[in-house]
Design a protein around this motif. Structure first.
Motif, mmCIF file in Angstrom:
data_model
loop_
_atom_site.group_PDB
_atom_site.id
_atom_site.type_symbol
_atom_site.label_atom_id
_atom_site.label_comp_id
_atom_site.label_asym_id
_atom_site.label_seq_id
_atom_site.Cartn_x
_atom_site.Cartn_y
_atom_site.Cartn_z
ATOM 1 N N ASN A 4 0.819 -1.219 0.000
ATOM 2 C CA ASN A 4 0.000 0.000 0.000
ATOM 3 C C ASN A 4 0.851 1.268 0.000
ATOM 4 N N ARG A 5 2.036 1.187 0.596
ATOM 5 C CA ARG A 5 2.935 2.341 0.585
ATOM 6 C C ARG A 5 3.534 2.565 -0.805
ATOM 7 N N MET A 6 3.591 1.522 -1.619
ATOM 8 C CA MET A 6 4.239 1.607 -2.927
ATOM 9 C C MET A 6 3.282 1.818 -4.080
ATOM 10 N N THR A 7 2.001 1.659 -3.853
ATOM 11 C CA THR A 7 1.046 1.797 -4.950
ATOM 12 C C THR A 7 -0.255 2.405 -4.454
ATOM 13 N N GLU A 8 -1.023 2.911 -5.381
ATOM 14 C CA GLU A 8 -2.317 3.489 -5.034
ATOM 15 C C GLU A 8 -3.344 2.377 -4.832
ATOM 16 N N PRO A 9 -4.346 2.596 -3.998
ATOM 17 C CA PRO A 9 -5.341 1.554 -3.718
ATOM 18 C C PRO A 9 -6.014 0.994 -4.975
ATOM 19 N N ARG A 10 -6.305 1.819 -5.958
ATOM 20 C CA ARG A 10 -6.998 1.353 -7.161
ATOM 21 C C ARG A 10 -6.050 0.675 -8.153
ATOM 22 N N LYS A 11 -4.778 0.610 -7.803
ATOM 23 C CA LYS A 11 -3.797 -0.007 -8.712
ATOM 24 C C LYS A 11 -3.114 -1.219 -8.088
ATOM 25 N N ARG A 12 -3.677 -1.721 -7.002
ATOM 26 C CA ARG A 12 -3.060 -2.879 -6.333
ATOM 27 C C ARG A 12 -3.105 -4.133 -7.188
ATOM 28 N N SER A 13 -4.200 -4.346 -7.909
ATOM 29 C CA SER A 13 -4.302 -5.545 -8.752
ATOM 30 C C SER A 13 -3.194 -5.564 -9.801
ATOM 31 N N ARG A 14 -2.945 -4.419 -10.418
ATOM 32 C CA ARG A 14 -1.887 -4.329 -11.427
ATOM 33 C C ARG A 14 -0.522 -4.592 -10.778
ATOM 34 N N PHE A 15 -0.318 -4.040 -9.586
ATOM 35 C CA PHE A 15 0.934 -4.227 -8.857
ATOM 36 C C PHE A 15 1.157 -5.711 -8.548
ATOM 37 N N ILE A 16 0.117 -6.362 -8.050
ATOM 38 C CA ILE A 16 0.212 -7.791 -7.715
ATOM 39 C C ILE A 16 0.437 -8.616 -8.978
ATOM 40 N N ALA A 17 -0.279 -8.297 -10.051
ATOM 41 C CA ALA A 17 -0.119 -9.040 -11.310
ATOM 42 C C ALA A 17 1.319 -8.945 -11.815
ATOM 43 N N GLU A 18 1.894 -7.753 -11.745
ATOM 44 C CA GLU A 18 3.269 -7.570 -12.204
ATOM 45 C C GLU A 18 4.254 -8.352 -11.317
ATOM 46 N N ALA A 19 4.009 -8.340 -10.020
ATOM 47 C CA ALA A 19 4.882 -9.083 -9.099
ATOM 48 C C ALA A 19 4.811 -10.584 -9.387
ATOM 49 N N VAL A 20 3.615 -11.089 -9.619
ATOM 50 C CA VAL A 20 3.448 -12.519 -9.927
ATOM 51 C C VAL A 20 4.101 -12.836 -11.265
ATOM 52 N N ARG A 21 3.910 -11.959 -12.257
ATOM 53 C CA ARG A 21 4.516 -12.162 -13.573
ATOM 54 C C ARG A 21 6.047 -12.234 -13.458
ATOM 55 N N GLN A 22 6.636 -11.333 -12.686
ATOM 56 C CA GLN A 22 8.085 -11.336 -12.507
ATOM 57 C C GLN A 22 8.561 -12.617 -11.829
ATOM 58 N N LYS A 23 7.824 -13.074 -10.846
ATOM 59 C CA LYS A 23 8.201 -14.305 -10.136
ATOM 60 C C LYS A 23 8.117 -15.511 -11.067
ATOM 61 N N ILE A 24 7.074 -15.566 -11.897
ATOM 62 C CA ILE A 24 6.936 -16.666 -12.852
ATOM 63 C C ILE A 24 8.100 -16.653 -13.840
ATOM 64 N N GLU A 25 8.441 -15.480 -14.366
ATOM 65 C CA GLU A 25 9.565 -15.364 -15.297
ATOM 66 C C GLU A 25 10.865 -15.806 -14.644
ATOM 67 N N GLN A 26 11.062 -15.442 -13.379
ATOM 68 C CA GLN A 26 12.265 -15.844 -12.649
ATOM 69 C C GLN A 26 12.324 -17.361 -12.510
ATOM 70 N N LYS A 27 11.197 -17.967 -12.130
ATOM 71 C CA LYS A 27 11.159 -19.429 -11.965
ATOM 72 C C LYS A 27 11.403 -20.137 -13.294
ATOM 73 N N GLU A 28 10.812 -19.619 -14.385
ATOM 74 C CA GLU A 28 11.027 -20.223 -15.703
ATOM 75 C C GLU A 28 12.493 -20.125 -16.105
ATOM 76 N N LYS A 29 13.112 -18.981 -15.848
ATOM 77 C CA LYS A 29 14.528 -18.802 -16.173
ATOM 78 C C LYS A 29 15.385 -19.782 -15.374
ATOM 79 N N GLU A 30 15.082 -19.948 -14.096
ATOM 80 C CA GLU A 30 15.840 -20.885 -13.264
ATOM 81 C C GLU A 30 15.704 -22.307 -13.786
ATOM 82 N N GLU A 31 14.505 -22.674 -14.237
ATOM 83 C CA GLU A 31 14.286 -24.019 -14.763
ATOM 84 C C GLU A 31 15.070 -24.228 -16.058
ATOM 85 N N ILE A 32 15.084 -23.219 -16.923
ATOM 86 C CA ILE A 32 15.859 -23.314 -18.167
ATOM 87 C C ILE A 32 17.348 -23.444 -17.856
ATOM 88 N N GLU A 33 17.828 -22.678 -16.880
ATOM 89 C CA GLU A 33 19.243 -22.751 -16.512
ATOM 90 C C GLU A 33 19.599 -24.132 -15.973
#
Length: 82
Positions: A21-50
């Motif tokens: 909540n300190r880093m994003t506006e209340p009406r933009k939390r879903s976008r913030f969470i989606a981006e965080a999940v997307r980044q984590k998925i990309e990180q996990k996929e990269k680790e699996e490829i490595e």
């Protein structure tokens, strides 16, 4: 942005929500969470490829070493002449 949206109910630790909540506006939390999940998925996929690449490199090295040993006598043939 993706058009196929699914509504979820998630449970998060209070401290994590407060930090978000300190880093994003209340009406933009879903976008913030989606981006965080997307980044984590990309990180996990990269680790699996490595991991797969390392496994492949190790298998190739083992095969190369086996071939080298197999032809060692032919490679050394005639070296006594020099």
């Amino acid at each position: 942005m993706e058009t196929d949206i699914v509504r979820l109910s998630v449970t998060l630790p209070r401290a994590l929500v407060e930090a978000m909540n300190r880093m994003t506006e209340p009406r933009k939390r879903s976008r913030f969470i989606a981006e965080a999940v997307r980044q984590k998925i990309e990180q996990k996929e990269k680790e699996e490829i490595e991991k797969l690449l390392v496994k492949g490199y190790l298998a190739a090295a083992k095969e190369s070493l086996a071939l080298t040993k197999e032809f060692e006598s032919a490679d050394l043939e005639g070296w006594d002449d020099y």
